[in-house]
Design an enzyme around this catalytic site. Structure first.
Site, PDB file in Angstrom:
ATOM      1  N   HIS A 307      26.385 -12.218 -69.910  1.00 28.62           N
ATOM      2  CA  HIS A 307      26.801 -11.650 -68.624  1.00 28.62           C
ATOM      3  C   HIS A 307      28.312 -11.664 -68.570  1.00 28.62           C
ATOM      4  CE1 HIS A 307      27.077 -11.011 -64.303  1.00 28.62           C
ATOM      5  NE2 HIS A 307      25.842 -10.560 -64.394  1.00 28.62           N
ATOM      6  N   ASP A 365      17.645 -10.311 -65.875  1.00 26.77           N
ATOM      7  CA  ASP A 365      16.710  -9.338 -66.447  1.00 26.77           C
ATOM      8  C   ASP A 365      15.763  -9.931 -67.479  1.00 26.77           C
ATOM      9  OD1 ASP A 365      17.603  -7.070 -65.052  1.00 26.77           O
ATOM     10  OD2 ASP A 365      19.383  -7.038 -66.305  1.00 26.77           O
TER      11      ASP A 365
HETATM   12  N1  ACO Z   1      23.493 -10.572 -77.884  1.00 23.52           N
HETATM   13  C1  ACO Z   1      24.340 -10.859 -78.909  1.00 23.52           C
HETATM   14  N2  ACO Z   1      25.688 -10.984 -78.763  1.00 23.52           N
HETATM   15  C2  ACO Z   1      26.191 -10.788 -77.543  1.00 23.52           C
HETATM   16  C3  ACO Z   1      25.372 -10.488 -76.426  1.00 23.52           C
HETATM   17  C4  ACO Z   1      23.979 -10.378 -76.631  1.00 23.52           C
HETATM   18  N3  ACO Z   1      23.168 -10.087 -75.620  1.00 23.52           N
HETATM   19  N4  ACO Z   1      26.143 -10.343 -75.331  1.00 23.52           N
HETATM   20  C5  ACO Z   1      27.407 -10.555 -75.719  1.00 23.52           C
HETATM   21  N5  ACO Z   1      27.442 -10.817 -77.059  1.00 23.52           N
HETATM   22  C6  ACO Z   1      28.638 -11.152 -77.840  1.00 23.52           C
HETATM   23  C7  ACO Z   1      29.467  -9.897 -78.122  1.00 23.52           C
HETATM   24  O1  ACO Z   1      29.118  -9.284 -79.351  1.00 23.52           O
HETATM   25  C8  ACO Z   1      30.863 -10.451 -78.129  1.00 23.52           C
HETATM   26  O2  ACO Z   1      31.084 -11.044 -79.389  1.00 23.52           O
HETATM   27  P1  ACO Z   1      32.590 -11.057 -80.031  1.00 23.52           P
HETATM   28  O3  ACO Z   1      33.423 -11.841 -79.058  1.00 23.52           O
HETATM   29  O4  ACO Z   1      32.388 -11.729 -81.342  1.00 23.52           O
HETATM   30  O5  ACO Z   1      33.003  -9.621 -80.118  1.00 23.52           O
HETATM   31  C9  ACO Z   1      30.838 -11.582 -77.109  1.00 23.52           C
HETATM   32  O6  ACO Z   1      29.453 -11.993 -77.041  1.00 23.52           O
HETATM   33  C10 ACO Z   1      31.291 -11.162 -75.711  1.00 23.52           C
HETATM   34  O7  ACO Z   1      30.517 -10.017 -75.331  1.00 23.52           O
HETATM   35  P2  ACO Z   1      31.103  -8.761 -74.565  1.00 23.52           P
HETATM   36  O8  ACO Z   1      30.222  -7.585 -74.807  1.00 23.52           O
HETATM   37  O9  ACO Z   1      32.564  -8.612 -74.885  1.00 23.52           O
HETATM   38  O10 ACO Z   1      30.972  -9.266 -73.077  1.00 23.52           O
HETATM   39  P3  ACO Z   1      30.914  -8.366 -71.819  1.00 23.52           P
HETATM   40  O11 ACO Z   1      31.258  -9.239 -70.680  1.00 23.52           O
HETATM   41  O12 ACO Z   1      31.711  -7.119 -72.007  1.00 23.52           O
HETATM   42  O13 ACO Z   1      29.371  -7.902 -71.748  1.00 23.52           O
HETATM   43  C11 ACO Z   1      27.081  -7.763 -71.248  1.00 23.52           C
HETATM   44  C12 ACO Z   1      28.423  -8.463 -70.937  1.00 23.52           C
HETATM   45  C13 ACO Z   1      27.246  -6.249 -71.218  1.00 23.52           C
HETATM   46  C14 ACO Z   1      26.075  -8.145 -70.163  1.00 23.52           C
HETATM   47  C15 ACO Z   1      26.589  -8.235 -72.644  1.00 23.52           C
HETATM   48  O14 ACO Z   1      26.409  -9.637 -72.657  1.00 23.52           O
HETATM   49  C16 ACO Z   1      25.297  -7.519 -73.058  1.00 23.52           C
HETATM   50  O15 ACO Z   1      25.359  -6.413 -73.601  1.00 23.52           O
HETATM   51  N6  ACO Z   1      24.114  -8.173 -72.831  1.00 23.52           N
HETATM   52  C17 ACO Z   1      22.851  -7.538 -73.121  1.00 23.52           C
HETATM   53  C18 ACO Z   1      22.494  -6.526 -72.032  1.00 23.52           C
HETATM   54  C19 ACO Z   1      22.081  -7.185 -70.747  1.00 23.52           C
HETATM   55  O16 ACO Z   1      21.274  -8.106 -70.723  1.00 23.52           O
HETATM   56  N7  ACO Z   1      22.619  -6.671 -69.643  1.00 23.52           N
HETATM   57  C20 ACO Z   1      22.275  -7.131 -68.297  1.00 23.52           C
HETATM   58  C21 ACO Z   1      23.477  -7.719 -67.661  1.00 23.52           C
HETATM   59  S1  ACO Z   1      23.053  -8.419 -66.108  1.00 23.52           S
HETATM   60  C22 ACO Z   1      22.864  -7.116 -65.066  1.00 23.52           C
HETATM   61  O17 ACO Z   1      23.441  -6.087 -65.159  1.00 23.52           O
HETATM   62  C23 ACO Z   1      21.879  -7.308 -64.040  1.00 23.52           C
END
Ligand code: ACO
Length: 431
Positions: A307, A365
């Site tokens: 998140h 979720d």
């Molecule tokens: N699985 C694996 N790796 C992940 C995940 C994941 N679900 N989420 C983040 N990471 C990693 C990224 O690859 C990144 O790694 P790095 O630093 O080595 O590049 C690091 O963790 C940070 O992730 P970001 O994408 O930069 O974080 P951001 O805050 O932009 O994204 C998000 C948050 C979009 C929710 C992300 O965690 C994600 O895509 N999760 C899966 C989708 C999801 O569950 N979304 C629902 C969100 S809650 C809502 O909207 C109700």
């Protein structure tokens, strides 16, 4: 002494001082409204990870501690003690309703649940296999063509009626999107039912026989709606505010919010979680998927994990996981293979160095899809349900923005990296 922050340009040695603002709780905020005027520079913050876009009194999140407050009340207490209408009232008005106010609010919402009859033809304009979010986006936007009497956004009474209409009509729109996909007749709302109960009734009743909504499932649905009601300045809420900042009408703004919510990184994640659990298929395959999620060269991510704000367990996920067990018990489902995979996946991920180091925890979720599926709600409706719950938060935030004297049209700037001015090439000389 008032807090300030000083910025120094190391090349010229020039310094500028900016005020620092403090909220009631949460990090301080540097007031950079005069930054460009004074420094001739913009700030750069793609994804707005360090940017506060507005002042708000509605929702507070402490992502490190896993805290979520609506108007100061912890989400756990609201989910335990209130129904959705009370939370909607709280988000809109700032205080929980007393018994008289609650009754009046429920009645007001109930009396707006029907859709204009001509809106039927909007549904039939869609293909039967249209995604419910496409239908919701279209029909919510179309409301602005039907309710002209509440479109003056400078009039508080118009704003109130539009807000009630949106909260009241969204369950009808969502349920009808589902009915349309099945080819079943639309079921009209019933004024004797509560908000969540009415939604389940419109989803599952048919004109051929009596249908009674299971009270345990109605309670669970009510709680799910509370958990999704608002969540500070997320992508869809910011979209609603940005659309509204130009003076656009509330129905158009909510349609924009629905579009933003649809994406798999936001509201579409609940659908993606269930698809992922099905793809994993068996507990023994979990390590392979966890390995893929950690692989930089593989774009697979663990859906329902991570998140932007929570760097701790999402408090909504905890309540959702408990609700999931209650619903499965009520439905007499002893073994749910997807729940087994989810529990095991959560356990493995929470013990894995990659997820620990990046502070990736289950979000709201992660368990919601399992509950929805057990209730008989199809996967494509998951995000539609999220949209119907979030409409309350969106409209509360839209109202707050319209009442804010600081409100201006949203107009971010950019770091331009394209070509500088160049000489025009006539078509004959273009290669
Ligand atoms: N699985 C694996 N790796 C992940 C995940 C994941 N679900 N989420 C983040 N990471 C990693 C990224 O690859 C990144 O790694 P790095 O630093 O080595 O590049 C690091 O963790 C940070 O992730 P970001 O994408 O930069 O974080 P951001 O805050 O932009 O994204 C998000 C948050 C979009 C929710 C992300 O965690 C994600 O895509 N999760 C899966 C989708 C999801 O569950 N979304 C629902 C969100 S809650 C809502 O909207 C109700």
């Amino acid at each position: 002494m008032a807090k300030t922050i000083t910025v120094k340009d190391n090349a010229s040695g020039k310094t500028w001082t900016f005020p620092v603002m403090s909220g009631t709780v949460g990090p301080d905020v540097v007031d950079i409204r005069k930054f460009y005027a004074e420094t001739d520079m913009f700030t750069y913050d793609p994804g707005f990870t360090s940017t506060g876009s507005c002042e708000s009194k509605i929702t507070f999140i402490d992502g490190d501690k896993g805290v979520l407050l609506h108007r100061g009340y912890p989400i756990e207490e609201l989910a335990e003690n209130c129904n959705f209408e009370e939370v909607a009232y709280l988000l809109l008005n700032g205080e929980l309703p007393n018994a008289v106010e609650k009754k009046k609010f429920q009645r007001d919402i109930t009396y707006h649940t029907m859709l204009h009859e001509q809106l039927h033809s909007f549904f039939s304009g869609f293909r039967r296999d249209a995604h419910p979010m496409a239908v919701m986006c279209g029909v919510a936007g179309a409301l602005s063509a039907f309710y002209h009497d509440s479109l003056d956004i400078t009039n508080p009474e118009h704003r109130r009626i539009s807000s009630y209409r949106l909260i009241a009509k969204m369950p009808t729109i969502a349920a009808w999107a589902y009915k349309y996909s099945l080819g079943q007749p639309f079921i009209y709302p019933r004024n004797d039912l509560g908000y969540a109960e009415n939604f389940l009734y419109m989803m599952f009743a048919t004109p051929c026989e009596d249908y009674e909504v299971n009270p345990i499932l109605a309670k669970a649905m009510d709680r799910i709606l509370i958990l999704h009601a608002d969540h500070e300045q997320n992508a869809s809420t910011s979209t609603v505010r940005l659309a509204g900042s130009s003076g656009a009408n509330p129905f158009a703004c909510i349609a924009a919010g629905i579009a933003s919510l649809w994406g798999p990184a936001h509201g579409g994640a609940n659908e993606a979680v269930l698809n992922m659990l099905k793809q994993i298929g068996n507990k023994k395959n979990i390590p392979e998927f966890v390995k893929r999620a950690k692989d930089k060269n593989d774009n697979f991510r663990l859906m329902g994990f991570g998140h932007r704000v929570y760097k701790n367990y999402d408090p909504r996920a905890r309540i959702m996981s408990r609700t999931c067990s209650e619903v499965l018990k009520e439905l007499g489902i002893k073994n749910n293979p997807l729940l087994d995979i989810a529990i095991e996946l959560e356990k493995i991920a929470l013990e894995d160095e990659y997820f620990i180091e990046k502070k990736l925890y289950p979000n709201v979720d992660f368990y919601s899809g399992i509950i929805f599926e057990a209730m008989g709600i199809p996967v494509t409706m998951f995000t539609a349900l999220f949209a119907l719950a979030r409409t309350t938060g969106w409209i509360a935030q839209w109202n707050e923005m319209n009442e804010d004297p600081q409100q201006k049209i949203g107009r971010p700037r950019q770091l331009y990296t394209g070509s500088p001015k160049r000489k025009f090439k006539p078509i004959k000389s273009r290669k």
